[in-house]
Design a protein around this motif. Structure first.
Motif, PDB file in Angstrom:
ATOM      1  N   LEU A  97      52.541  40.795  58.421  1.00 22.31           N
ATOM      2  CA  LEU A  97      52.076  39.472  57.993  1.00 22.31           C
ATOM      3  C   LEU A  97      50.556  39.398  58.095  1.00 22.31           C
ATOM      4  N   GLY A  98      50.003  39.908  59.159  1.00 17.73           N
ATOM      5  CA  GLY A  98      48.549  39.911  59.333  1.00 17.73           C
ATOM      6  C   GLY A  98      47.864  40.707  58.233  1.00 17.73           C
ATOM      7  N   GLN A  99      48.422  41.864  57.903  1.00 16.88           N
ATOM      8  CA  GLN A  99      47.859  42.697  56.838  1.00 16.88           C
ATOM      9  C   GLN A  99      47.909  41.976  55.490  1.00 16.88           C
ATOM     10  N   MET A 100      49.002  41.280  55.257  1.00 16.03           N
ATOM     11  CA  MET A 100      49.145  40.543  53.994  1.00 16.03           C
ATOM     12  C   MET A 100      48.116  39.420  53.914  1.00 16.03           C
ATOM     13  N   LEU A 101      47.909  38.724  55.037  1.00 16.49           N
ATOM     14  CA  LEU A 101      46.937  37.637  55.060  1.00 16.49           C
ATOM     15  C   LEU A 101      45.519  38.163  54.842  1.00 16.49           C
ATOM     16  N   VAL A 102      45.205  39.293  55.456  1.00 16.79           N
ATOM     17  CA  VAL A 102      43.883  39.900  55.282  1.00 16.79           C
ATOM     18  C   VAL A 102      43.679  40.288  53.820  1.00 16.79           C
ATOM     19  N   GLU A 103      44.683  40.918  53.244  1.00 17.71           N
ATOM     20  CA  GLU A 103      44.578  41.337  51.840  1.00 17.71           C
ATOM     21  C   GLU A 103      44.439  40.131  50.917  1.00 17.71           C
ATOM     22  N   ASP A 104      45.207  39.060  51.189  1.00 17.04           N
ATOM     23  CA  ASP A 104      45.071  37.833  50.393  1.00 17.04           C
ATOM     24  C   ASP A 104      43.666  37.266  50.513  1.00 17.04           C
ATOM     25  N   GLY A 105      43.129  37.284  51.717  1.00 21.08           N
ATOM     26  CA  GLY A 105      41.765  36.778  51.928  1.00 21.08           C
ATOM     27  C   GLY A 105      40.738  37.607  51.167  1.00 21.08           C
ATOM     28  N   ARG A 106      40.893  38.911  51.192  1.00 20.89           N
ATOM     29  CA  ARG A 106      39.987  39.783  50.446  1.00 20.89           C
ATOM     30  C   ARG A 106      40.069  39.511  48.952  1.00 20.89           C
ATOM     31  N   ARG A 107      41.283  39.383  48.460  1.00 22.07           N
ATOM     32  CA  ARG A 107      41.492  39.131  47.030  1.00 22.07           C
ATOM     33  C   ARG A 107      40.826  37.812  46.625  1.00 22.07           C
ATOM     34  N   GLU A 108      41.044  36.771  47.422  1.00 17.76           N
ATOM     35  CA  GLU A 108      40.433  35.476  47.128  1.00 17.76           C
ATOM     36  C   GLU A 108      38.911  35.576  47.178  1.00 17.76           C
ATOM     37  N   GLY A 109      38.415  36.322  48.150  1.00 18.94           N
ATOM     38  CA  GLY A 109      36.968  36.496  48.266  1.00 18.94           C
ATOM     39  C   GLY A 109      36.379  37.210  47.056  1.00 18.94           C
ATOM     40  N   ARG A 110      37.070  38.259  46.596  1.00 22.08           N
ATOM     41  CA  ARG A 110      36.598  38.985  45.409  1.00 22.08           C
ATOM     42  C   ARG A 110      36.615  38.079  44.174  1.00 22.08           C
ATOM     43  N   GLU A 111      37.691  37.324  44.026  1.00 20.15           N
ATOM     44  CA  GLU A 111      37.789  36.419  42.876  1.00 20.15           C
ATOM     45  C   GLU A 111      36.691  35.362  42.908  1.00 20.15           C
ATOM     46  N   LYS A 112      36.467  34.804  44.099  1.00 23.15           N
ATOM     47  CA  LYS A 112      35.416  33.792  44.234  1.00 23.15           C
ATOM     48  C   LYS A 112      34.048  34.408  43.948  1.00 23.15           C
ATOM     49  N   GLY A 113      33.828  35.600  44.453  1.00 21.40           N
ATOM     50  CA  GLY A 113      32.561  36.289  44.208  1.00 21.40           C
ATOM     51  C   GLY A 113      32.333  36.569  42.725  1.00 21.40           C
ATOM     52  N   ARG A 114      33.378  37.018  42.052  1.00 23.64           N
ATOM     53  CA  ARG A 114      33.262  37.282  40.610  1.00 23.64           C
ATOM     54  C   ARG A 114      32.949  35.999  39.849  1.00 23.64           C
ATOM     55  N   GLU A 115      33.634  34.918  40.199  1.00 29.03           N
ATOM     56  CA  GLU A 115      33.401  33.643  39.512  1.00 29.03           C
ATOM     57  C   GLU A 115      31.979  33.154  39.762  1.00 29.03           C
ATOM     58  N   GLU A 116      31.512  33.276  40.996  1.00 30.32           N
ATOM     59  CA  GLU A 116      30.133  32.866  41.303  1.00 30.32           C
ATOM     60  C   GLU A 116      29.142  33.720  40.526  1.00 30.32           C
ATOM     61  N   GLY A 117      29.436  35.019  40.409  1.00 30.80           N
ATOM     62  CA  GLY A 117      28.577  35.912  39.641  1.00 30.80           C
ATOM     63  C   GLY A 117      28.549  35.551  38.168  1.00 30.80           C
ATOM     64  N   ARG A 118      29.726  35.236  37.627  1.00 31.85           N
ATOM     65  CA  ARG A 118      29.789  34.827  36.219  1.00 31.85           C
ATOM     66  C   ARG A 118      28.997  33.538  36.000  1.00 31.85           C
ATOM     67  N   GLU A 119      29.154  32.579  36.905  1.00 34.51           N
ATOM     68  CA  GLU A 119      28.442  31.307  36.766  1.00 34.51           C
ATOM     69  C   GLU A 119      26.930  31.525  36.856  1.00 34.51           C
ATOM     70  N   GLU A 120      26.529  32.369  37.782  1.00 33.75           N
ATOM     71  CA  GLU A 120      25.102  32.674  37.910  1.00 33.75           C
ATOM     72  C   GLU A 120      24.590  33.333  36.628  1.00 33.75           C
ATOM     73  N   GLY A 121      25.370  34.241  36.072  1.00 34.58           N
ATOM     74  CA  GLY A 121      24.998  34.893  34.820  1.00 34.58           C
ATOM     75  C   GLY A 121      24.899  33.903  33.670  1.00 34.58           C
ATOM     76  N   ARG A 122      25.852  32.976  33.607  1.00 32.69           N
ATOM     77  CA  ARG A 122      25.807  31.958  32.548  1.00 32.69           C
ATOM     78  C   ARG A 122      24.559  31.099  32.686  1.00 32.69           C
ATOM     79  N   GLU A 123      24.230  30.712  33.901  1.00 31.64           N
ATOM     80  CA  GLU A 123      23.037  29.878  34.124  1.00 31.64           C
ATOM     81  C   GLU A 123      21.771  30.629  33.738  1.00 31.64           C
ATOM     82  N   GLU A 124      21.708  31.903  34.106  1.00 33.38           N
ATOM     83  CA  GLU A 124      20.544  32.708  33.717  1.00 33.38           C
ATOM     84  C   GLU A 124      20.449  32.801  32.200  1.00 33.38           C
ATOM     85  N   GLY A 125      21.578  32.976  31.549  1.00 29.97           N
ATOM     86  CA  GLY A 125      21.603  33.045  30.090  1.00 29.97           C
ATOM     87  C   GLY A 125      21.147  31.746  29.451  1.00 29.97           C
ATOM     88  N   ARG A 126      21.601  30.630  30.002  1.00 31.80           N
ATOM     89  CA  ARG A 126      21.162  29.327  29.470  1.00 31.80           C
ATOM     90  C   ARG A 126      19.655  29.156  29.635  1.00 31.80           C
TER      91      ARG A 126
END
Length: 89
Positions: free
Chosen positions: A4-33
């Motif tokens: 269960l602990g391993q699953m929670l850690v992996e879920d946290g990593r996945r969410e972190g990567r997704e959030k990081g990618r979205e923040e990166g995309r938003e930053e890229g869009r703002e730079e483009g604008r």
């Protein structure tokens, strides 16, 4: 660590990567604008200069006088004058 602990850690990593990618995309869009806005401002300045030079040409003002009046380099004004003359032919 438990399964269960391993699953929670992996879920946290996945969410972190997704959030990081979205923040990166938003930053890229703002730079483009921002780049688009700056390009638009530059294009507007170029168009205004071209219009001002064209008006002064119609009045028979010399390239050197136009450059002086518009506080521009003679080479820049000469280039625009040449372009305007070519487009008239």
């Amino acid at each position: 660590m438990t399964l269960l602990g391993q699953m929670l850690v992996e879920d946290g990593r996945r969410e972190g990567r997704e959030k990081g990618r979205e923040e990166g995309r938003e930053e890229g869009r703002e730079e483009g604008r921002e780049e688009g806005r700056e390009e638009g401002r530059e294009e507007g300045r170029d168009n205004l200069l071209r219009e001002q030079i064209e008006k002064k040409m119609r009045k028979g003002i010399s390239t050197e006088e136009i450059a002086d009046a518009l506080e521009q380099d003679v080479t820049t004004v000469r280039k625009v004058v040449d372009e305007l003359n070519k487009s008239r032919k």
